[in-house]
Motif scaffolding. Sequence first.
Motif, PDB file in Angstrom:
ATOM      1  N   HIS B   5       0.862  -1.181   0.000  1.00 35.68           N
ATOM      2  CA  HIS B   5       0.000   0.000   0.000  1.00 35.68           C
ATOM      3  C   HIS B   5       0.901   1.234   0.000  1.00 35.68           C
ATOM      4  O   HIS B   5       1.922   1.243   0.699  1.00 35.68           O
ATOM      5  CB  HIS B   5      -0.893  -0.013   1.233  1.00 35.68           C
ATOM      6  N   PRO B   6       0.527   2.287  -0.748  1.00 33.13           N
ATOM      7  CA  PRO B   6       1.400   3.466  -0.797  1.00 33.13           C
ATOM      8  C   PRO B   6       1.651   4.078   0.571  1.00 33.13           C
ATOM      9  O   PRO B   6       2.710   4.676   0.802  1.00 33.13           O
ATOM     10  CB  PRO B   6       0.629   4.421  -1.713  1.00 33.13           C
ATOM     11  N   ALA B   7       0.693   3.974   1.494  1.00 33.84           N
ATOM     12  CA  ALA B   7       0.861   4.564   2.820  1.00 33.84           C
ATOM     13  C   ALA B   7       1.634   3.655   3.772  1.00 33.84           C
ATOM     14  O   ALA B   7       1.923   4.052   4.898  1.00 33.84           O
ATOM     15  CB  ALA B   7      -0.505   4.875   3.420  1.00 33.84           C
ATOM     16  N   ASP B   8       1.939   2.472   3.328  1.00 34.92           N
ATOM     17  CA  ASP B   8       2.681   1.524   4.165  1.00 34.92           C
ATOM     18  C   ASP B   8       4.065   2.102   4.469  1.00 34.92           C
ATOM     19  O   ASP B   8       4.809   2.448   3.538  1.00 34.92           O
ATOM     20  CB  ASP B   8       2.815   0.195   3.402  1.00 34.92           C
ATOM     21  N   PRO B   9       4.436   2.237   5.762  1.00 40.35           N
ATOM     22  CA  PRO B   9       5.752   2.805   6.089  1.00 40.35           C
ATOM     23  C   PRO B   9       6.906   1.842   5.840  1.00 40.35           C
ATOM     24  O   PRO B   9       8.068   2.235   5.979  1.00 40.35           O
ATOM     25  CB  PRO B   9       5.626   3.129   7.571  1.00 40.35           C
ATOM     26  N   VAL B  10       6.600   0.612   5.494  1.00 41.58           N
ATOM     27  CA  VAL B  10       7.657  -0.393   5.307  1.00 41.58           C
ATOM     28  C   VAL B  10       8.075  -0.449   3.837  1.00 41.58           C
ATOM     29  O   VAL B  10       7.228  -0.496   2.948  1.00 41.58           O
ATOM     30  CB  VAL B  10       7.172  -1.779   5.779  1.00 41.58           C
ATOM     31  N   PRO B  26      14.288   6.082  -3.004  1.00 47.14           N
ATOM     32  CA  PRO B  26      15.662   6.493  -2.651  1.00 47.14           C
ATOM     33  C   PRO B  26      16.032   6.198  -1.198  1.00 47.14           C
ATOM     34  O   PRO B  26      17.183   5.857  -0.919  1.00 47.14           O
ATOM     35  CB  PRO B  26      15.640   8.003  -2.931  1.00 47.14           C
ATOM     36  N   ALA B  27      15.076   6.334  -0.286  1.00 42.59           N
ATOM     37  CA  ALA B  27      15.395   6.066   1.123  1.00 42.59           C
ATOM     38  C   ALA B  27      15.780   4.608   1.320  1.00 42.59           C
ATOM     39  O   ALA B  27      16.771   4.292   1.994  1.00 42.59           O
ATOM     40  CB  ALA B  27      14.198   6.427   2.007  1.00 42.59           C
ATOM     41  N   ALA B  28      15.003   3.719   0.717  1.00 42.34           N
ATOM     42  CA  ALA B  28      15.310   2.295   0.843  1.00 42.34           C
ATOM     43  C   ALA B  28      16.626   1.971   0.149  1.00 42.34           C
ATOM     44  O   ALA B  28      17.397   1.118   0.607  1.00 42.34           O
ATOM     45  CB  ALA B  28      14.176   1.462   0.265  1.00 42.34           C
ATOM     46  N   ARG B  29      16.918   2.665  -0.955  1.00 44.99           N
ATOM     47  CA  ARG B  29      18.190   2.432  -1.650  1.00 44.99           C
ATOM     48  C   ARG B  29      19.366   2.837  -0.764  1.00 44.99           C
ATOM     49  O   ARG B  29      20.350   2.109  -0.656  1.00 44.99           O
ATOM     50  CB  ARG B  29      18.215   3.210  -2.971  1.00 44.99           C
ATOM     51  N   GLN B  30      19.258   3.994  -0.129  1.00 44.03           N
ATOM     52  CA  GLN B  30      20.352   4.448   0.729  1.00 44.03           C
ATOM     53  C   GLN B  30      20.549   3.482   1.895  1.00 44.03           C
ATOM     54  O   GLN B  30      21.678   3.166   2.273  1.00 44.03           O
ATOM     55  CB  GLN B  30      20.074   5.864   1.243  1.00 44.03           C
ATOM     56  N   VAL B  31      19.448   3.024   2.457  1.00 41.89           N
ATOM     57  CA  VAL B  31      19.544   2.061   3.564  1.00 41.89           C
ATOM     58  C   VAL B  31      20.168   0.752   3.081  1.00 41.89           C
ATOM     59  O   VAL B  31      21.007   0.158   3.761  1.00 41.89           O
ATOM     60  CB  VAL B  31      18.155   1.822   4.189  1.00 41.89           C
ATOM     61  N   SER B  32      19.786   0.314   1.896  1.00 46.39           N
ATOM     62  CA  SER B  32      20.331  -0.953   1.390  1.00 46.39           C
ATOM     63  C   SER B  32      21.842  -0.860   1.206  1.00 46.39           C
ATOM     64  O   SER B  32      22.576  -1.803   1.518  1.00 46.39           O
ATOM     65  CB  SER B  32      19.650  -1.338   0.076  1.00 46.39           C
ATOM     66  N   GLU B  33      22.309   0.290   0.721  1.00 48.34           N
ATOM     67  CA  GLU B  33      23.759   0.462   0.551  1.00 48.34           C
ATOM     68  C   GLU B  33      24.457   0.502   1.908  1.00 48.34           C
ATOM     69  O   GLU B  33      25.566  -0.022   2.067  1.00 48.34           O
ATOM     70  CB  GLU B  33      24.026   1.732  -0.261  1.00 48.34           C
ATOM     71  N   THR B  34      23.791   1.105   2.885  1.00 52.52           N
ATOM     72  CA  THR B  34      24.366   1.121   4.235  1.00 52.52           C
ATOM     73  C   THR B  34      24.415  -0.281   4.817  1.00 52.52           C
ATOM     74  O   THR B  34      25.421  -0.678   5.426  1.00 52.52           O
ATOM     75  CB  THR B  34      23.530   2.044   5.149  1.00 52.52           C
ATOM     76  N   VAL B  35      23.358  -1.040   4.628  1.00 50.30           N
ATOM     77  CA  VAL B  35      23.324  -2.407   5.166  1.00 50.30           C
ATOM     78  C   VAL B  35      24.413  -3.266   4.511  1.00 50.30           C
ATOM     79  O   VAL B  35      25.038  -4.103   5.175  1.00 50.30           O
ATOM     80  CB  VAL B  35      21.926  -3.024   4.980  1.00 50.30           C
ATOM     81  N   ALA B  36      24.657  -3.035   3.228  1.00 45.30           N
ATOM     82  CA  ALA B  36      25.745  -3.770   2.564  1.00 45.30           C
ATOM     83  C   ALA B  36      27.088  -3.444   3.218  1.00 45.30           C
ATOM     84  O   ALA B  36      27.946  -4.330   3.397  1.00 45.30           O
ATOM     85  CB  ALA B  36      25.769  -3.430   1.077  1.00 45.30           C
ATOM     86  N   TYR B  37      27.269  -2.185   3.606  1.00 43.86           N
ATOM     87  CA  TYR B  37      28.496  -1.798   4.320  1.00 43.86           C
ATOM     88  C   TYR B  37      28.535  -2.450   5.708  1.00 43.86           C
ATOM     89  O   TYR B  37      29.585  -2.945   6.146  1.00 43.86           O
ATOM     90  CB  TYR B  37      28.570  -0.275   4.429  1.00 43.86           C
ATOM     91  N   LEU B  38      27.397  -2.477   6.391  1.00 43.65           N
ATOM     92  CA  LEU B  38      27.357  -3.129   7.702  1.00 43.65           C
ATOM     93  C   LEU B  38      27.726  -4.609   7.577  1.00 43.65           C
ATOM     94  O   LEU B  38      28.343  -5.188   8.476  1.00 43.65           O
ATOM     95  CB  LEU B  38      25.966  -2.983   8.330  1.00 43.65           C
ATOM     96  N   ALA B  39      27.338  -5.216   6.459  1.00 43.50           N
ATOM     97  CA  ALA B  39      27.687  -6.629   6.246  1.00 43.50           C
ATOM     98  C   ALA B  39      29.193  -6.802   6.152  1.00 43.50           C
ATOM     99  O   ALA B  39      29.751  -7.788   6.651  1.00 43.50           O
ATOM    100  CB  ALA B  39      26.993  -7.147   4.994  1.00 43.50           C
ATOM    101  N   LEU B  86       8.662   3.901  10.711  1.00 46.62           N
ATOM    102  CA  LEU B  86       8.023   4.125  12.015  1.00 46.62           C
ATOM    103  C   LEU B  86       8.686   3.311  13.125  1.00 46.62           C
ATOM    104  O   LEU B  86       8.266   3.365  14.274  1.00 46.62           O
ATOM    105  CB  LEU B  86       6.533   3.790  11.936  1.00 46.62           C
ATOM    106  N   GLY B  87       9.703   2.534  12.792  1.00 45.25           N
ATOM    107  CA  GLY B  87      10.497   1.884  13.822  1.00 45.25           C
ATOM    108  C   GLY B  87       9.858   0.704  14.519  1.00 45.25           C
ATOM    109  O   GLY B  87      10.063   0.519  15.720  1.00 45.25           O
ATOM    110  N   SER B  88       9.127  -0.119  13.803  1.00 47.49           N
ATOM    111  CA  SER B  88       8.568  -1.310  14.448  1.00 47.49           C
ATOM    112  C   SER B  88       9.685  -2.278  14.822  1.00 47.49           C
ATOM    113  O   SER B  88      10.831  -2.137  14.384  1.00 47.49           O
ATOM    114  CB  SER B  88       7.550  -1.991  13.531  1.00 47.49           C
TER     115      SER B  88
END
Lengths: 131, 102
Positions: B5-10, B26-39, B86-88
Motif C-alpha cells: 500500500h502506498p501509505a505503508d511505512p515499510v 531512494p530512502a530504501a536504496r540508501q539504507v540498502s547500501e548502508t546495510v551492505a556496508y554493515l555486512a 516508524l520503527g517497528s
Amino acid sequence: MLAVEELLLARDVPGVTGSFLLDGDGRLLARDVPVDVADDVLVVAGRRCGAALAAARVPMPGSDQVVLRFAQLAVFSVRAGRNLLVLLAEDAAETSVVRIATRAIAARLALVERPDPPQPPDPAAPFAGPG
Amino acid sequence: MSNRHPADPVRAFRVEGDGYVEAVDPAARQVSETVAYLARLGAAVSELLGAGDLRAIEVMGPASVYAELRHSPIEGPTISGLLDRLGSSPESLRDRLHGRLQ
C-alpha cells in the motif's frame, strides 16, 4: 559502582553472555568477556561495531542500536552516551528484550569516563577486567 | 519490487551478490547500501570473534531495519531486508520478511 559491575548486571538479560565498553575514541573502558579474548581484539571488533552504528545513523538519524546476528552468536552495539556498549549474546537472543533490559545499564555506563582502577588478579576467576 | 500500500511505512530492498541494488525508493536504496556496508563490517567482526557467517542485521531507532543474508561461495552475500520508517520491532519485520519470502 565499577563499570565492570554494571557489565555483570547485563548477564541477567536473557541471552546475554558477555559485554564490553569502549569510549568515544574507541578505547576499552571495561570488559566482561572470557580472558582468552585479548583486549586489542575487543578494541578492533568494538571499533567496527561503532562504525556500523555511525553508518546506520546516516540514512536513519537517531539509530541507537545495531545487531549483527552470526551463526554462533549475536553482537548488540548500543549507544551509551559517548560510549559504546557491546553485548555478546546467544544467536537466539530477542532484540526487543535485550533493548528494554539494557536501557538502564546503558544510561549508567554513559557516565563512565575512564577505565576502572586495576583490581587484584583472581586466578580462579573465569573473567578479568581490562589489562 | 513493490509495497502492499502506498501509505505503508515499510519499504523492501535487496542487494544481490554482485552489488546490484533493488529498492522501491531512494530512502530504501540508501539504507540498502548502508546495510551492505554493515555486512562488510560484520564479516570483519566475525573473523575477530570467530562468530561464523553473518546471517542477519538489525538497526533500531526512530526507524528500524531487519535484513537477512544468504551466502554464496562465488560472490558476495545476497541481502534481503525491510525498512520501517516508524520503527517497528525487528521481530515483526523479520516475520513480515519471511511472509514475503514464502
